[in-house]
Design a protein around this motif. Structure first.
Motif, PDB file in Angstrom:
ATOM      1  N   LEU A   1       1.442  -1.364  -0.175  1.00 26.83           N
ATOM      2  CA  LEU A   1       0.062   0.203   0.227  1.00 26.83           C
ATOM      3  C   LEU A   1       0.707   1.747   0.309  1.00 26.83           C
ATOM      4  CD1 LEU A   1      -2.760   1.236   0.468  1.00 26.83           C
ATOM      5  CD2 LEU A   1      -1.962   0.977   2.916  1.00 26.83           C
ATOM      6  N   GLU A   2       1.669   1.779   1.062  1.00 25.60           N
ATOM      7  CA  GLU A   2       2.874   2.490   0.938  1.00 25.60           C
ATOM      8  C   GLU A   2       3.386   2.567  -0.108  1.00 25.60           C
ATOM      9  OE1 GLU A   2       5.614   4.747   4.385  1.00 25.60           O
ATOM     10  OE2 GLU A   2       5.381   2.603   4.703  1.00 25.60           O
ATOM     11  N   SER A   3       4.141   1.347  -0.517  1.00 25.78           N
ATOM     12  CA  SER A   3       5.055   0.951  -1.981  1.00 25.78           C
ATOM     13  C   SER A   3       4.387   1.971  -3.325  1.00 25.78           C
ATOM     14  CB  SER A   3       4.746  -0.235  -2.195  1.00 25.78           C
ATOM     15  OG  SER A   3       6.115  -0.015  -3.337  1.00 25.78           O
ATOM     16  N   GLY A   4       2.275   1.700  -3.067  1.00 24.46           N
ATOM     17  CA  GLY A   4       1.879   2.400  -4.849  1.00 24.46           C
ATOM     18  C   GLY A   4       1.593   3.778  -4.047  1.00 24.46           C
ATOM     19  N   LEU A   5       0.960   4.291  -2.993  1.00 22.68           N
ATOM     20  CA  LEU A   5       1.061   5.644  -2.891  1.00 22.68           C
ATOM     21  C   LEU A   5       2.266   6.143  -3.149  1.00 22.68           C
ATOM     22  CD1 LEU A   5      -0.786   4.984   0.539  1.00 22.68           C
ATOM     23  CD2 LEU A   5      -2.314   5.427  -1.765  1.00 22.68           C
ATOM     24  N   LEU A   6       3.508   5.822  -2.632  1.00 23.24           N
ATOM     25  CA  LEU A   6       5.015   6.583  -2.841  1.00 23.24           C
ATOM     26  C   LEU A   6       5.233   6.820  -4.582  1.00 23.24           C
ATOM     27  CD1 LEU A   6       7.242   5.737  -0.144  1.00 23.24           C
ATOM     28  CD2 LEU A   6       5.814   7.776  -0.216  1.00 23.24           C
ATOM     29  N   LYS A   7       4.205   5.790  -5.195  1.00 28.16           N
ATOM     30  CA  LYS A   7       4.776   5.897  -6.685  1.00 28.16           C
ATOM     31  C   LYS A   7       3.766   6.813  -7.316  1.00 28.16           C
ATOM     32  CE  LYS A   7       6.455   1.421  -7.055  1.00 28.16           C
ATOM     33  NZ  LYS A   7       6.153  -0.096  -8.107  1.00 28.16           N
ATOM     34  N   MET A   8       2.598   6.715  -6.518  1.00 24.83           N
ATOM     35  CA  MET A   8       1.221   7.286  -6.980  1.00 24.83           C
ATOM     36  C   MET A   8       1.992   8.856  -6.520  1.00 24.83           C
ATOM     37  SD  MET A   8      -1.734   5.907  -6.217  1.00 24.83           S
ATOM     38  CE  MET A   8      -2.813   6.541  -6.621  1.00 24.83           C
ATOM     39  N   ASN A   9       2.400   9.691  -5.680  1.00 24.30           N
ATOM     40  CA  ASN A   9       2.971  10.645  -5.379  1.00 24.30           C
ATOM     41  C   ASN A   9       4.070  10.958  -6.120  1.00 24.30           C
ATOM     42  OD1 ASN A   9       2.369  12.347  -3.325  1.00 24.30           O
ATOM     43  ND2 ASN A   9       4.331  12.667  -2.613  1.00 24.30           N
ATOM     44  N   ASP A  10       5.187   9.973  -7.078  1.00 24.01           N
ATOM     45  CA  ASP A  10       5.504  10.661  -7.631  1.00 24.01           C
ATOM     46  C   ASP A  10       5.213  10.444  -9.187  1.00 24.01           C
ATOM     47  OD1 ASP A  10       7.511  10.221  -4.929  1.00 24.01           O
ATOM     48  OD2 ASP A  10       7.865   8.459  -5.906  1.00 24.01           O
ATOM     49  N   GLY A  11       4.256  10.724  -8.922  1.00 23.38           N
ATOM     50  CA  GLY A  11       3.410  11.055 -10.595  1.00 23.38           C
ATOM     51  C   GLY A  11       2.679   9.574 -11.443  1.00 23.38           C
ATOM     52  N   ASP A  12       3.256   8.795 -10.836  1.00 21.52           N
ATOM     53  CA  ASP A  12       2.960   7.043 -11.244  1.00 21.52           C
ATOM     54  C   ASP A  12       1.610   6.891 -11.514  1.00 21.52           C
ATOM     55  OD1 ASP A  12       2.069   4.427 -12.171  1.00 21.52           O
ATOM     56  OD2 ASP A  12       3.629   3.217 -11.017  1.00 21.52           O
ATOM     57  N   ARG A  13       0.703   7.053 -12.671  1.00 18.66           N
ATOM     58  CA  ARG A  13      -0.194   6.385 -12.828  1.00 18.66           C
ATOM     59  C   ARG A  13      -1.230   5.762 -13.466  1.00 18.66           C
ATOM     60  NH1 ARG A  13      -0.381  10.135  -9.955  1.00 18.66           N
ATOM     61  NH2 ARG A  13      -0.524  12.245  -9.551  1.00 18.66           N
ATOM     62  N   ASP A  14      -0.025   4.857 -13.451  1.00 19.31           N
ATOM     63  CA  ASP A  14      -0.438   3.376 -13.925  1.00 19.31           C
ATOM     64  C   ASP A  14      -1.532   2.284 -13.391  1.00 19.31           C
ATOM     65  OD1 ASP A  14      -0.841   0.869 -15.075  1.00 19.31           O
ATOM     66  OD2 ASP A  14       1.425  -0.050 -14.914  1.00 19.31           O
ATOM     67  N   PRO A  15      -2.599   2.242 -14.092  1.00 15.40           N
ATOM     68  CA  PRO A  15      -3.666   1.242 -13.964  1.00 15.40           C
ATOM     69  C   PRO A  15      -3.709   0.703 -12.655  1.00 15.40           C
ATOM     70  CG  PRO A  15      -4.417   2.516 -15.651  1.00 15.40           C
ATOM     71  CD  PRO A  15      -2.731   2.458 -15.559  1.00 15.40           C
ATOM     72  N   GLU A  16      -2.331  -0.182 -12.701  1.00 15.37           N
ATOM     73  CA  GLU A  16      -1.873  -0.990 -11.872  1.00 15.37           C
ATOM     74  C   GLU A  16      -1.664  -1.310 -10.679  1.00 15.37           C
ATOM     75  OE1 GLU A  16      -2.171  -5.238 -10.223  1.00 15.37           O
ATOM     76  OE2 GLU A  16      -3.354  -4.322 -12.545  1.00 15.37           O
ATOM     77  N   THR A  17      -0.547  -0.102 -10.991  1.00 18.67           N
ATOM     78  CA  THR A  17      -0.336   0.871  -9.555  1.00 18.67           C
ATOM     79  C   THR A  17      -1.595   0.964  -8.607  1.00 18.67           C
ATOM     80  OG1 THR A  17       1.910   1.266 -10.162  1.00 18.67           O
ATOM     81  CG2 THR A  17       0.722   2.375  -8.615  1.00 18.67           C
ATOM     82  N   VAL A  18      -2.255   1.693  -9.340  1.00 21.43           N
ATOM     83  CA  VAL A  18      -4.380   1.668  -8.213  1.00 21.43           C
ATOM     84  C   VAL A  18      -4.867   0.912  -7.772  1.00 21.43           C
ATOM     85  CG1 VAL A  18      -6.000   3.378  -8.291  1.00 21.43           C
ATOM     86  CG2 VAL A  18      -3.326   3.679  -9.480  1.00 21.43           C
ATOM     87  N   ASN A  19      -4.281  -0.289  -8.529  1.00 21.79           N
ATOM     88  CA  ASN A  19      -5.588  -1.474  -8.391  1.00 21.79           C
ATOM     89  C   ASN A  19      -5.070  -2.088  -7.372  1.00 21.79           C
ATOM     90  OD1 ASN A  19      -7.903  -0.928  -9.916  1.00 21.79           O
ATOM     91  ND2 ASN A  19      -5.951  -2.016 -12.042  1.00 21.79           N
ATOM     92  N   ALA A  20      -3.365  -2.213  -6.911  1.00 23.32           N
ATOM     93  CA  ALA A  20      -2.577  -2.624  -6.354  1.00 23.32           C
ATOM     94  C   ALA A  20      -3.011  -1.674  -4.860  1.00 23.32           C
ATOM     95  CB  ALA A  20      -1.156  -3.225  -6.589  1.00 23.32           C
TER      96      ALA A  20
END
Length: 767
Positions: A21-40
């Motif tokens: 969860l935290e890893s994915g949120l940090l990726k999103m915070n860095d601009g990652d908008r990959d749907p798989e990241t959001v789904n994870a």
């Protein structure tokens, strides 16, 4: 496997989900908008919620539900994951971790904080930001987040009283509830759900009633149970799946929310979801007759089954299963339910299966893994260590009694040595783990301290997959925590000061891990103001830590911050000021056989470098003799060995000597003199020089009397079995049974720079 073990597995998987969860949120915070990241990210919260519900962890379920709802808005592109939105979600991830830890270890969570975040999450899900007043009046997470079925209209007849002591209460049903316009909730969309479990659903530990209970939380619903496929008792398979359910539910959550309930069971069941109008039209065209309604109350699961700790609720599980069977008025269903209880298909098993399914879904294509108790691995490592020692002893005995060197025994010993080394490497690889979990933990600390100090801080991590021994990882958390707090509180300036200095108002802390020469280097760098050496020196004088007339180099002044009781804070706060931070870091790193070094540039920031061994179990070393004593020098510190010539030795000062190596000069250090093995310095020409490289001390040539050979040795803690000896890192047992001391190269090099070993250990003038 008993319930406590199942529950422990659930919490272990929660740790993995929280990390994801935290890893994915940090990726999103860095601009990652990959749907798989959001789904994870969504799946992580959903899995925690599902397992927590099975164990009756209501507070955790309630908060996770609100969090999940907001994440679903991001997943469906209804909510843009801006920096402000992700800031709320990162804080929510922290609270979710706190609630998980409280459920596992006991204790409580700050209710005001969780209440405020629940309100913020709900506001985000509704497309608005909460006002300060709304935050202050927010209800508790449990009250705000727990979804409940809508209340019946006031004109509805009162629900019948329970017919027995099980707490069962039938759900009133009428087609008019979904067909008329007089009902206040008639405008609510209605769906028909046909849920047909296969036997695989039960074999994996899932429970149909738990899924139906989760479905009931979406709105007001009525259930039909179809038992047409139920055979006679003589043909009944207790593990079979003979029933299916037709559910009519009113909900404004939509079809996707209904399907999400069955997300982890969709492969093991047949699921149909249609609006009521479409389903009714289809049934009419097929001349189908409506099924006989069987009242099925899920409150016995939602209240009794979810509110109690399932680890001690075997009787409650049995009662719930029997109550469900009595609801269907079918003796064979009671037999099947009892069989499932005997097979421990409980709510806890459902949680474990759901979490396992999520993990399998997240790690598609990953290698198979197995969970092993760490104590078993430690025991295996200890046994392999003893094997290494016995192999060395056997080799020593053969060498002493066999001078030919070509016997079959010697050849067998060489093969044994090679196999022992391979076993040793394989066992150590089992304990090797990436530093990622520790690094991820630091993200939360940075956020918390930044909020407390009013600073804007960005943490950048590199080398998270660098592997190191599990023991080292476990002991890294405390020193890293102190260093992060120190960097954010003392190192990074306030936004106003950074702007005045022409810097970006957002400070940066960089945490890096990498392998180098058989060790792991961890660097913590900040772009703050650097160390104010004049202030540090004056504080040390004011606290009587150093004499007022001390003539210290910049490096020595920087290392004063490691002295016990030292602090540059002007006042004591919740973060710092008590002088019990960096000295703890120093002791912790030294206890791991490591060193810490500081590099600071005023106005540009500081870099703390920790050098640690990859493992605390074994090392490759050079066995040497010094003044009649046997020592082991870690091979990773040795650059080369050489035989000094008289023409290469140069003296300067009273007691210092240099050795010329390829047109450069290197200080020569007499190990026997430094360790007080002898009173006078030995003749370098009569010994051997080991050119070593230490962290922060550059190259030095260590003078020893002779080299016995290179060996892999098992590390034995000297502090645990005797006491700390300055200049000695640990001990080992040689092939002849003698105890040999493992040299602390960094300490010896530091002592050669003019300080005694005891002074070097206390003042830490070098890394």
């Amino acid at each position: 496997m008993d319930m406590n073990e199942i529950k422990e597995i659930f919490f272990q998987e929660c740790e993995e989900q929280l990390a994801e969860l935290e890893s994915g949120l940090l990726k999103m915070n860095d601009g990652d908008r990959d749907p798989e990241t959001v789904n994870a990210v969504f799946r992580a919260v959903h899995s925690i919620k599902g397992g927590a519900g099975a164990f009756g962890l209501d507070d955790l379920v309630a908060f996770a539900h609100v969090f999940e709802t907001t994440l679903d808005c991001v997943r469906s592109n209804k909510l843009e994951p801006t920096q402000d939105v992700l800031k709320v979600m990162l804080k929510s991830a922290d609270v979710l971790a706190d609630l998980t830890n409280a459920a596992r270890d006991g204790g409580s969570v700050d209710e005001s904080r969780s209440r405020g975040l629940v309100k913020e999450l709900e506001a985000l899900a509704n497309g608005e930001l909460p006002s300060p007043s709304a935050l202050a009046e927010a209800p508790t997470p449990k009250a705000a987040a727990k979804p409940v079925a809508k209340a019946a209209p006031a004109a509805a007849a009162p629900a019948p009283k329970p017919t027995d002591d099980s707490g069962f209460q039938p759900v009133p049903f009428s087609f008019d509830d979904f067909g008329g316009e007089s009902d206040a909730g008639s405008a609510m969309p209605a769906y028909e759900v046909i849920f047909k479990p296969r036997y695989e659903l039960y074999s994996k530990g899932n429970d149909a009633t738990l899924l139906l209970r989760d479905l009931s939380r979406l709105g007001e619903m009525t259930i039909y149970c179809n038992s047409d496929a139920l055979p006679g008792l003589d043909e009944l398979d207790p593990e079979g799946a003979y029933f299916f359910w037709n559910v009519t539910i009113k909900t404004d959550k939509g079809e996707d929310a209904i399907r999400t309930v069955f997300e982890f069971a969709e492969w093991d069941c047949e699921l149909t979801v249609k609006p009521v109008e479409d389903a009714r039209a289809e049934a009419t065209s097929n001349d189908e007759l409506p099924m006989v309604p069987v009242p099925f109350d899920l409150s016995i699961l939602d209240e009794a089954g979810a509110a109690e700790d399932v680890s001690g609720a075997a009787a409650a599980d049995t009662a719930a299963a029997v109550a469900a069977a009595e609801t269907a008025s079918n003796v064979t269903q009671m037999a099947a339910a009892a069989a499932r209880v005997e097979k421990k298909e409980s709510a806890a098993a459902a949680a474990a299966a759901a979490s396992a399914a999520a993990a399998q879904n997240n790690a598609a294509g990953a290698g198979q893994t197995i969970r092993v108790d760490l104590d078993r691995v430690d025991r295996l490592i200890n046994l392999v260590g003893e094997l290494v020692i016995n192999q060395a002893m056997l080799s020593q005995s053969v060498i002493e009694n066999d001078t030919t060197g070509t016997s079959s025994i010697n050849m067998g010993l060489e093969e044994l040595q090679q196999l022992t080394r391979e076993i040793q490497d394989s066992v150590m690889a089992i304990r090797a783990q990436p530093v990622k979990p520790v690094f991820q933990r630091m993200s939360r600390i940075v956020r918390e301290i930044a909020d407390m100090t009013g600073k804007s801080i960005r943490l950048i991590t590199e080398g998270e997959n660098t592997e190191v021994d599990k023991t080292v990882i476990d002991k890294l958390a405390e020193p890293l925590t102190h260093m992060i707090r120190n960097a954010v509180d003392h190192g990074i300036e306030t936004p106003e000061k950074r702007a005045a200095a022409g810097k970006n108002t957002e400070g940066t802390v960089r945490l890096t891990a990498k392998h180098r020469s058989g060790r792991i280097l961890i660097e913590l760098a900040d772009d703050g103001a650097g160390i104010n050496r004049e202030k540090v020196r004056q504080k040390a004088i004011d606290n009587d830590l150093i004499p007022a007339d001390s003539n210290l180099s910049d490096e020595e002044i920087d290392n004063l911050i490691f002295l016990p009781g030292f602090s540059t804070a002007d006042k004591i706060s919740d973060i710092s000021g008590r002088g019990v931070g960096m000295d703890v870091v120093k002791r912790s790193i030294q206890a791991l056989g490591g060193r810490i070094n500081i590099t600071s540039k005023p106005g540009h920031g500081s870099v703390f470098t920790m050098s640690l061994p990859l493992t605390l179990a074994v090392l490759d070393g050079m066995v040497v003799t010094v003044a009649g004593q046997t020592l082991v020098v870690p091979l990773t510190a040795i650059v080369e060995t050489l035989q000094p010539e008289a023409s290469a030795i140069h003296s300067f000062g009273a007691n210092h000597r240099l050795i010329s190596i390829r047109n450069s000069f290197c200080p020569l250090v007499d190990v026997g003199r430094i360790l007080n093995f002898r009173a006078t310095q030995a003749n370098p020409v009569e010994g051997v020089a080991l050119l070593v490289e230490s962290e922060g001390g550059g190259q030095r040539a260590l003078m020893v009397d002779a080299i016995q050979g290179q060996r892999q040795v098992v590390i034995k803690s000297l502090e645990a079995n005797y006491t700390h000896v300055p200049g000695i890192a640990a001990a080992t047992i040689l092939g002849d049974g003698r105890v040999a001391l493992i040299l602390d190269v960094d300490a010896v090099v530091g002592a050669s720079r003019g300080q005694s070993l005891k002074a070097e250990m206390s003042l830490a003038a070098v890394g």
